[in-house]
Design a protein around this motif. Structure first.
Motif, PDB file in Angstrom:
ATOM      1  N   LEU A 138     -58.376   6.441 -58.171  1.00  0.00           N
ATOM      2  CA  LEU A 138     -58.241   5.603 -56.976  1.00  0.00           C
ATOM      3  C   LEU A 138     -57.724   4.203 -57.337  1.00  0.00           C
ATOM      4  N   ASP A 139     -58.172   3.699 -58.508  1.00  0.00           N
ATOM      5  CA  ASP A 139     -57.698   2.373 -58.925  1.00  0.00           C
ATOM      6  C   ASP A 139     -56.202   2.387 -59.173  1.00  0.00           C
ATOM      7  N   VAL A 140     -55.738   3.445 -59.815  1.00  0.00           N
ATOM      8  CA  VAL A 140     -54.302   3.579 -60.071  1.00  0.00           C
ATOM      9  C   VAL A 140     -53.559   3.684 -58.739  1.00  0.00           C
ATOM     10  N   PHE A 141     -54.117   4.501 -57.851  1.00  0.00           N
ATOM     11  CA  PHE A 141     -53.530   4.677 -56.514  1.00  0.00           C
ATOM     12  C   PHE A 141     -53.435   3.323 -55.795  1.00  0.00           C
ATOM     13  N   THR A 142     -54.525   2.556 -55.861  1.00  0.00           N
ATOM     14  CA  THR A 142     -54.566   1.260 -55.182  1.00  0.00           C
ATOM     15  C   THR A 142     -53.475   0.330 -55.697  1.00  0.00           C
ATOM     16  N   VAL A 143     -53.396   0.223 -57.026  1.00  0.00           N
ATOM     17  CA  VAL A 143     -52.397  -0.672 -57.604  1.00  0.00           C
ATOM     18  C   VAL A 143     -50.989  -0.176 -57.258  1.00  0.00           C
ATOM     19  N   ALA A 144     -50.783   1.137 -57.358  1.00  0.00           N
ATOM     20  CA  ALA A 144     -49.454   1.698 -57.100  1.00  0.00           C
ATOM     21  C   ALA A 144     -49.047   1.507 -55.637  1.00  0.00           C
ATOM     22  N   VAL A 145     -49.963   1.792 -54.730  1.00  0.00           N
ATOM     23  CA  VAL A 145     -49.633   1.673 -53.312  1.00  0.00           C
ATOM     24  C   VAL A 145     -49.347   0.211 -52.951  1.00  0.00           C
ATOM     25  N   THR A 146     -50.163  -0.697 -53.507  1.00  0.00           N
ATOM     26  CA  THR A 146     -49.918  -2.113 -53.233  1.00  0.00           C
ATOM     27  C   THR A 146     -48.544  -2.523 -53.741  1.00  0.00           C
ATOM     28  N   ALA A 147     -48.229  -2.102 -54.971  1.00  0.00           N
ATOM     29  CA  ALA A 147     -46.923  -2.443 -55.537  1.00  0.00           C
ATOM     30  C   ALA A 147     -45.809  -1.841 -54.685  1.00  0.00           C
ATOM     31  N   GLY A 148     -46.001  -0.590 -54.263  1.00  0.00           N
ATOM     32  CA  GLY A 148     -45.000   0.082 -53.443  1.00  0.00           C
ATOM     33  C   GLY A 148     -44.772  -0.634 -52.126  1.00  0.00           C
ATOM     34  N   LEU A 149     -45.877  -1.006 -51.472  1.00  0.00           N
ATOM     35  CA  LEU A 149     -45.770  -1.700 -50.190  1.00  0.00           C
ATOM     36  C   LEU A 149     -45.081  -3.050 -50.359  1.00  0.00           C
ATOM     37  N   LEU A 150     -45.449  -3.721 -51.445  1.00  0.00           N
ATOM     38  CA  LEU A 150     -44.828  -5.022 -51.728  1.00  0.00           C
ATOM     39  C   LEU A 150     -43.329  -4.881 -51.892  1.00  0.00           C
ATOM     40  N   ALA A 151     -42.940  -3.876 -52.679  1.00  0.00           N
ATOM     41  CA  ALA A 151     -41.518  -3.649 -52.923  1.00  0.00           C
ATOM     42  C   ALA A 151     -40.815  -3.337 -51.606  1.00  0.00           C
ATOM     43  N   ALA A 152     -41.448  -2.488 -50.783  1.00  0.00           N
ATOM     44  CA  ALA A 152     -40.856  -2.122 -49.503  1.00  0.00           C
ATOM     45  C   ALA A 152     -40.705  -3.358 -48.622  1.00  0.00           C
ATOM     46  N   LEU A 153     -41.705  -4.208 -48.669  1.00  0.00           N
ATOM     47  CA  LEU A 153     -41.677  -5.423 -47.854  1.00  0.00           C
ATOM     48  C   LEU A 153     -40.559  -6.359 -48.314  1.00  0.00           C
ATOM     49  N   VAL A 154     -40.410  -6.444 -49.639  1.00  0.00           N
ATOM     50  CA  VAL A 154     -39.347  -7.297 -50.184  1.00  0.00           C
ATOM     51  C   VAL A 154     -37.981  -6.781 -49.737  1.00  0.00           C
ATOM     52  N   VAL A 155     -37.806  -5.457 -49.813  1.00  0.00           N
ATOM     53  CA  VAL A 155     -36.538  -4.870 -49.388  1.00  0.00           C
ATOM     54  C   VAL A 155     -36.332  -5.105 -47.892  1.00  0.00           C
ATOM     55  N   PHE A 156     -37.377  -4.890 -47.126  1.00  0.00           N
ATOM     56  CA  PHE A 156     -37.265  -5.067 -45.685  1.00  0.00           C
ATOM     57  C   PHE A 156     -36.858  -6.503 -45.340  1.00  0.00           C
ATOM     58  N   LEU A 157     -37.558  -7.453 -45.960  1.00  0.00           N
ATOM     59  CA  LEU A 157     -37.289  -8.856 -45.627  1.00  0.00           C
ATOM     60  C   LEU A 157     -35.936  -9.317 -46.154  1.00  0.00           C
ATOM     61  N   GLY A 158     -35.496  -8.718 -47.255  1.00  0.00           N
ATOM     62  CA  GLY A 158     -34.274  -9.186 -47.874  1.00  0.00           C
ATOM     63  C   GLY A 158     -33.029  -8.468 -47.387  1.00  0.00           C
ATOM     64  N   ARG A 159     -33.204  -7.213 -46.985  1.00  0.00           N
ATOM     65  CA  ARG A 159     -32.018  -6.406 -46.777  1.00  0.00           C
ATOM     66  C   ARG A 159     -31.776  -5.968 -45.334  1.00  0.00           C
ATOM     67  N   THR A 160     -32.707  -6.166 -44.459  1.00  0.00           N
ATOM     68  CA  THR A 160     -32.491  -5.653 -43.107  1.00  0.00           C
ATOM     69  C   THR A 160     -32.288  -6.803 -42.137  1.00  0.00           C
ATOM     70  N   ARG A 161     -31.670  -6.473 -41.013  1.00  0.00           N
ATOM     71  CA  ARG A 161     -31.407  -7.467 -39.978  1.00  0.00           C
ATOM     72  C   ARG A 161     -32.711  -8.147 -39.546  1.00  0.00           C
ATOM     73  N   LEU A 162     -33.705  -7.302 -39.189  1.00  0.00           N
ATOM     74  CA  LEU A 162     -34.973  -7.873 -38.726  1.00  0.00           C
ATOM     75  C   LEU A 162     -35.650  -8.678 -39.821  1.00  0.00           C
ATOM     76  N   GLY A 163     -35.503  -8.193 -41.048  1.00  0.00           N
ATOM     77  CA  GLY A 163     -36.140  -8.874 -42.168  1.00  0.00           C
ATOM     78  C   GLY A 163     -35.590 -10.283 -42.349  1.00  0.00           C
ATOM     79  N   VAL A 164     -34.248 -10.395 -42.337  1.00  0.00           N
ATOM     80  CA  VAL A 164     -33.621 -11.706 -42.498  1.00  0.00           C
ATOM     81  C   VAL A 164     -34.007 -12.603 -41.321  1.00  0.00           C
ATOM     82  N   GLN A 165     -33.967 -12.015 -40.114  1.00  0.00           N
ATOM     83  CA  GLN A 165     -34.329 -12.814 -38.940  1.00  0.00           C
ATOM     84  C   GLN A 165     -35.787 -13.260 -39.009  1.00  0.00           C
ATOM     85  N   MET A 166     -36.637 -12.371 -39.545  1.00  0.00           N
ATOM     86  CA  MET A 166     -38.054 -12.709 -39.617  1.00  0.00           C
ATOM     87  C   MET A 166     -38.299 -13.861 -40.592  1.00  0.00           C
TER      88      MET A 166
END
Lengths: 294, 258, 416
Positions: A138-166
């Protein structure tokens, strides 16, 4: 040495969870200057969905939970926060406090004050060993999921229309609107994202603790609040950093304080937090947005 | 005068106890450059806020190409072709120069691809290509100004409302700006409204000048006409800028709801 | 920048104030030490046809309702039973309720409310701090007041007054029973203390356990603390795993949800020591879905609601509750039931509903059989230290009584 490494893993897992809490709070603060105390109740709602919804497969159960929490976050924005958008910071704060209190009371009335136990992702509660280290999946899962979500968020904010606007709206809402950014869309998206973060946090929290209670949101918000302040209000990187600092600090103090002082662990944590804020009033990572907009 | 224009009729904006704008008419045609001047606190910015949806007028109506846009949200007005800047440049400092420009295009509904192409093109035209990936917060002042203009231009506006674009510039810079604004008008054919204290910019750029004082239009005409108007001389040109600023403090910006 | 940080500070203050408010409403507030004696004078002897009124000033809503509502369910069944068999002193019994809303400041108000409705005796929230407000009003009015489960000796002569009794067990007694059982019955040698240091009860329990355990020759391998709202006790688990030797018994001084989190995370980390805790960890609700086959977990309790209590009377009562409502989740239901029979026995022995007369009888009780439980009180001690406690084991998710024993050693209840 093994013991130290074990504590590092404990700290990383706890820090990841705190980072997830803090991101949800930080995201909304960045966009609309609101510390959403009701964020914890989104986590609570997620917990109760896991209690009451039984589905043949875990994936269906979890997906359903995520969807419900996101819808809940959107409704919260529409009903409670849209009418006071642009109001003074204290008005926003009091509103979110009221929403939080209302949802807690509602949970006690509708479901009862007694906590419920939940079994989810139980297979992840087993440990595996690396050398002498015993690591919980579960600890590995927690760290991995957090990292994954963070990466997804970075991509969303950096690469998408809504992300840039946000990101633009987070910095200068008025200017962003002059440039054709739709306020409602951007804010609703931010709430949906915070709902997603709350849902994932609920999943991990519940898998880890096995209990859901009407007041569980309080713990979530307390950790998130401290993490975002330490990290720097308004900065998402800061929120994540703050979460990990808080997690590491808590575990380090628990591991090293002499027994007699351990009951005051949280007091030590707060003392260090205050010290950080005295040295860096803007938090570890200062955000221009706050300076300009508050 | 062509039908395609901004037409504001009898605009009033009253705050508690203060008539910031009090029954002002304004028209701006395609391809025209109009100067809006007046002492600090005359209501210039408030009037532009009322035109762009940032401030709901207490009275009056705003038309864009004969469509009434009074009470529309800022982003709807922006999409309709009315681009504006604010006092100060207010770039998104955490975003790159490229993203700042791109945002303008995204805001009026361009696809991600179109927005990227437009931003690239605009940056190249202004010789700012090598600044593209730099954070806006770290740009030199002059480039900041230019990016600020590109950002609005990326909206492909029919009308451009510029609030003190030359503030804080030295003579050379404001001359460059004057040239740039003229070129923009010629190239895009858009109508431009300029609020400016620097009379060199105003006199060198504008075909018409409208003068506000205490929320009312006190003069409207060609630069030469306005310069000769005794009312203007008393209210504005006759006094030193610093003195009038002290006498009539700028009204605070009012936070926008929704 | 200066402007920014000053406003930033204002922001922080605001947010912290709000947070303090939230925490304040969740945590237990302090208690005001009320006047001890109170006048016991006026007891209006009502006409015989008037019902005897029992007032329940408890948390019907809010966080504490989790503990109070089950007790009220027991109280209601006791009153039904008594009324069906002729009442008390030939009079019917009526229950009136007032809600403290789990707010420590609403206790006195709720107490006054039931007194105004003519309460002859009162039942309050099962905690010294939260039940104290209402209890002091009963004391002033000269009415006997019972907290079904308060685990502090202060809920009695010393803290409230001579009218106040608790049916709960002191932390000292609980931990003595646990330690004596571990050493004498199970032959355990090593123990570890895991203290959730939020309540006085849990602090007293761990410190008393340590004393008794070492006096009996047992070894304490180590101790650690956590907080009831901690989401993770991973660091505490790591400390136990680093001992080099798994303790025979872990004394868990806690309550749900924190206690539940600790048990789950200990078991998830393959710590297989026996774990013993107190009555607050009774019930299946906190583990049934998260640790469905929990084993090696023990609690000390005044009664078992799992169908195998040594007292048939209690088993019958539990069946009745289950048939009427649902399986009770803790023995607090039983204590709410016994509270009414305590009043009944005292009133019948005194042949009066007068508080002072009832107290005179109750203070002489020595293993008096009340509704299936043997109660002992003295004029100085209104908490039962002689009770035969049940050690209940959870094995593969099922509760079962594995031992019945009273504390041999009597630790002082005050000032340790």
């Amino acid at each position: 040495m093994t013991e130290v490494l074990q504590y590092v893993i404990d700290g990383a897992a706890l820090g990841s969870l705190y980072a997830l809490f803090a991101l949800g709070i930080g995201l909304i603060f960045g966009i609309m200057n609101l510390i959403n105390f009701a964020h914890g109740e989104l986590v609570m709602v997620g917990g109760y969905v896991l209690v009451f919804v039984s589905a043949p497969s875990t994936i269906v159960r979890v997906t359903l939970m995520i969807v419900i929490v996101i819808v809940f976050a959107l409704v919260m924005e529409r009903v409670a926060f849209r009418p006071v958008r642009g109001a003074r910071a204290d008005t926003l704060l009091v509103t979110s406090f009221a929403v939080s209190f209302l949802l807690q009371s509602l949970a006690i009335v509708l479901i009862g004050a007694l906590q419920k136990s939940v079994g989810i992702l139980s297979s992840l509660n087993e440990s595996f060993t690396v050398g002498e280290l015993s690591i919980r999946k579960l600890d590995v899962f927690t760290v991995a999921v957090t990292a994954g979500l963070l990466a997804a968020l970075v991509v969303f904010l950096g690469r998408t229309r809504l992300g840039v606007q946000m990101r633009a709206a987070a910095e200068d809402f008025r200017m962003a609107r002059a440039l054709g950014v739709r306020a409602n869309t951007v804010i609703a998206t931010a709430f949906a994202l915070s709902g997603l973060l709350a849902a994932v946090a609920a999943l991990i929290l519940v898998a880890q603790t096995g209990v859901v209670s009407p007041t569980m949101g309080l713990t979530v918000v307390l950790a998130a609040f401290i993490a975002t302040i330490v990290g720097g209000l308004g900065s998402l990187t800061g929120a994540v950093l703050g979460g990990y600092v808080l997690g590491a600090l808590t575990v380090a103090l628990q591991a090293t304080l002499p027994l007699g002082y351990r009951p005051y662990r949280d007091a030590f944590v707060f003392a260090i937090v205050v010290l950080v804020l005295i040295l860096r009033p803007q938090g570890l990572i200062s955000s221009r947005a706050v300076v300009e907009r508050v | 005068m062509s039908a395609a224009q901004i037409r504001a009729e009898d605009i009033s904006v009253h705050f508690v106890g203060v008539k910031a704008v009090d029954g002002v008419d304004l028209t701006l045609g395609y391809g025209e450059i109009l100067g809006l001047i007046g002492p600090n606190g005359a209501g210039k910015t408030t009037l532009v806020n009322a035109l762009t949806g940032f401030q709901e007028p207490t009275g009056g109506r705003v038309f864009l190409d004969d469509v009434e846009i009074t009470g529309w949200t800022p982003h709807a007005i922006g999409r309709r072709g009315l681009g504006r800047t604010f006092q100060g440049i207010r770039l998104f400092r955490e975003l790159t120069a490229f993203e700042n420009v791109e945002l303008g295009a995204l805001g009026v509904g361009a696809s991600r691809k179109e927005a990227r192409m437009l931003a690239t093109e605009l940056l190249e035209r202004m010789h700012l290509r090598d600044r593209a990936d730099q954070k806006a917060g770290s740009l030199p002042y002059g480039d900041e100004r230019r990016i600020g203009l590109l950002r609005v231009l990326a909206m492909k506006p029919s009308f451009l409302l510029l609030d003190e674009p030359a503030a804080g510039m030295n003579e050379g810079e404001s001359d460059d700006l004057t040239t740039a604004i003229g070129e923009i008008r010629n190239e895009f054919g858009c109508g431009v409204l300029v609020i400016e204290h620097d009379m060199r910019v105003i006199m060198g750029l504008c075909e018409r000048i409208q003068v506000l004082d205490y929320g009312k239009t006190i003069s409207l005409g060609t630069p030469a006409e306005v310069q000769r108007d005794p009312a203007v001389i008393t209210a504005y040109l006759g006094t030193k800028r610093g003195a009038s600023a002290a006498a009539a403090p700028e009204l605070p910006e009012v936070p926008d709801a929704s | 920048m200066i402007r920014g940080s000053r406003l930033h500070a204002r922001w922080l203050l605001l947010a912290m104030a709000a947070l303090a408010l939230m925490l304040g409403s969740a945590a237990c507030g302090g208690d005001d030490s009320g006047d001890d004696a109170g006048d016991t004078s006026q007891s209006t002897e009502a006409a015989t046809e008037d019902p005897i009124v029992i007032g329940s000033a408890v948390a019907l809503t809010g966080g504490l309702s989790a503990f109070d509502l089950p007790a009220v369910a027991g109280t209601e069944i006791a009153i039904e039973e008594i009324n069906a068999s002729g009442g008390i002193l030939g009079r019917q019994v009526k229950l009136v309720k007032a809600d403290t809303k789990s707010d420590i400041n609403q206790g006195a108000r709720a107490g006054l409310e039931v007194l105004e409705q003519g309460a002859d005796a009162m039942i309050v929230t099962l905690d010294y701090n939260f039940g104290g407000g209402a209890a002091r009003e009963a004391q002033k009015a000269g009415k006997v007041v019972i907290a079904p489960g308060a685990g502090s000796a202060k809920f009695g002569v010393q803290g409230i007054g001579n009218m106040a009794y608790t049916l709960g067990i002191a932390a000292q007694t609980d931990s003595t029973v646990a330690a004596e059982w571990g050493i004498e019955k199970k032959g355990f040698k090593t123990a570890y203390l895991l203290l959730d240091d939020v309540t006085d009860y849990d602090k007293d329990q761990c410190s008393s356990f340590k004393q008794v355990w070492t006096e009996l020759g047992g070894e304490i391998l180590g101790e650690d603390t956590f907080k009831n709202n901690d989401t993770s006790v991973a660091a505490q688990v790591t400390r136990i795993k680093s001992l080099g030797q798994e303790p025979d018994l872990i004394m868990l001084c806690s309550f749900p949800p924190g206690g539940a989190v600790a048990v789950k995370q200990l078991r998830d980390a393959d710590v297989n020591s026996a774990i013993i805790s107190n009555g607050a960890m009774d019930g299946t609700y906190w583990f049934e879905d998260s640790i469905p086959n929990l084993s090696g977990f023990y609690i000390t309790a005044s009664a078992s609601v799992w169908g195998d209590d040594p007292s048939d009377r209690i088993n019958e009562f539990v069946e009745k509750v289950t048939a009427k409502d649902k399986q009770p989740q803790s023995y607090f239901t039983v204590l709410g039931y016994i509270a009414v029979y305590t009043f009944k026995t005292a009133m019948e022995q005194a042949n009066s509903t007068d508080g002072a007369a009832m107290v005179a009888e109750m203070d002489t009780w020595d293993k008096e059989d009340i509704g299936g439980l043997a109660l002992t009180f003295t004029p100085e001690q209104h908490i039962d230290t002689a009770r035969e406690e049940r050690i209940i084991e959870v094995n593969n998710g099922k509760h079962r009584v594995v031992d019945v024993r009273a504390a041999k050693k009597q630790l002082p209840l005050f000032g340790s």
